[in-house]
Design a protein around this motif. Structure first.
Motif, PDB file in Angstrom:
ATOM      1  N   THR A 101     -34.208  22.429 -36.559  1.00 20.33           N
ATOM      2  CA  THR A 101     -33.125  21.797 -37.310  1.00 20.33           C
ATOM      3  C   THR A 101     -32.859  22.568 -38.606  1.00 20.33           C
ATOM      4  O   THR A 101     -33.382  23.660 -38.789  1.00 20.33           O
ATOM      5  N   ASN A 115     -29.052  17.421 -31.462  1.00 19.63           N
ATOM      6  CA  ASN A 115     -29.158  16.756 -32.773  1.00 19.63           C
ATOM      7  C   ASN A 115     -27.787  16.359 -33.321  1.00 19.63           C
ATOM      8  O   ASN A 115     -27.638  15.295 -33.913  1.00 19.63           O
ATOM      9  N   ALA A 167     -31.520  16.661 -37.498  1.00 14.85           N
ATOM     10  CA  ALA A 167     -32.357  15.952 -36.521  1.00 14.85           C
ATOM     11  C   ALA A 167     -32.694  14.567 -37.077  1.00 14.85           C
ATOM     12  O   ALA A 167     -33.086  14.439 -38.235  1.00 14.85           O
TER      13      ALA A 167
END
Lengths: 200, 200
Positions: A37, A133, A166
């Motif tokens: 992320t 995500n 995320a």
């Protein structure tokens, strides 16, 4: 960090001992939930690098690309043409290109159906869910449903999820989380365009 | 982030406009100095992903691996066997395996000679210097010398440098810096061993 030869040798020896000890203690094999992320580059590229590595080990992998464009043409060509890789692209483009929330939700659902099939089949050693995500951040899919499928999966399946933002509950559930953090990216301000190999 | 359809559409429209404007302003092509640093995973893997992409575009690349082990066997096999990739491994292993500073310096020098040759030849569209940051951190090579070669290079050559602890002066000189930050890596503590595709 410059040291005299003796203390350098002592330091490196201690490190080596620690390294050997750690390796001996690590005996478990299990499928990992891996999250990339952050706002920096390399989230999809590092997942792609793992995919190439898995194929090099002759392991079967699945890739669902939730938002077209995160993995670029050359990656799609490479992975999509490999016999051991099932590659599915679901996105209609970056979310700001569709401008229709209902259509995005339907697309996310189709992608997730495919992802769930791959994860539940047990036939894939690694399943990469590229830009999931982002889908979760926009609440195009219920997080609880995604987490339940991830937690119930076959124990040897690695799942790699990429994208900014995320969700916390996904980070809590993950075995390995890396944040790709943008330190410096001035060239966009200098009018430098996206270039082959670097961006696509 | 859930919004009603109208404000969702307004938001995505604004984003698209911004995106299109940025793309139109970006017209310059130039070789970038790219740095992947930080204590997390993915630094070498993302560089490897870029290498595969460059090869997919049929561009010639060079890789110097300063510390053996950062790029693993499957990557070396993949890149080393490709006609458009010159791949050189210099390291005798992780630094704490040699325990001899003079030997490490000699190895670093040999690697750098090769790297400089690649960069100065102008024959490579991308040169990846894997784990050079580590070499610089230990002062196995003079930073000034490295920076001078990077700054004098042909304008179209991308250079990608990986490894923890990138020196500040290198970050200052770079066009794009990403920190791979370890957020969560609990499985080493659970006795999980290095696994195919994930670690090598």
């Amino acid at each position: 960090m410059k040291t005299d030869p003796e203390s350098h040798q002592r330091m490196t020896q201690r490190r080596q001992e620690g390294h050997v000890k750690k390796q001996a203690a690590a005996t478990v094999e299990k499928g990992l939930l891996i999250v990339h992320t952050g706002n920096g580059k390399g989230k999809s590229t590092a997942a792609f690098g793992m995919a190439v590595r898995m194929l090099g080990h002759d392991q079967r992998i699945g890739v669902v690309q939730f938002i077209k464009g995160a993995l670029h043409t050359s990656e799609r060509d490479f992975l999509g043409s490999h016999a051991q890789c099932d590659f599915v692209t679901m996105g209609d483009g970056y979310t700001w290109n569709t401008q229709n929330r209902e259509a995005d939700i339907a697309t996310a659902r189709k992608g997730w159906d495919e992802a769930r099939r791959m994860i539940e089949s047990g036939e894939y050693r690694m399943v990469i869910l590229d830009e999931l995500n982002t889908v979760l951040k926009y609440e195009y899919l219920p997080l609880d449903e995604v987490l339940a499928v991830l937690q119930a999966r076959e124990p040897m399946v690695h799942v790699v999820i990429t994208g900014r933002h995320a969700p916390d509950a996904l980070i809590d559930a993950a075995d390995l989380v890396t944040e790709m953090r943008l330190v410096k990216h001035p060239y966009r301000e200098q009018g430098v365009k996206a270039q082959r190999g670097v961006e696509f």
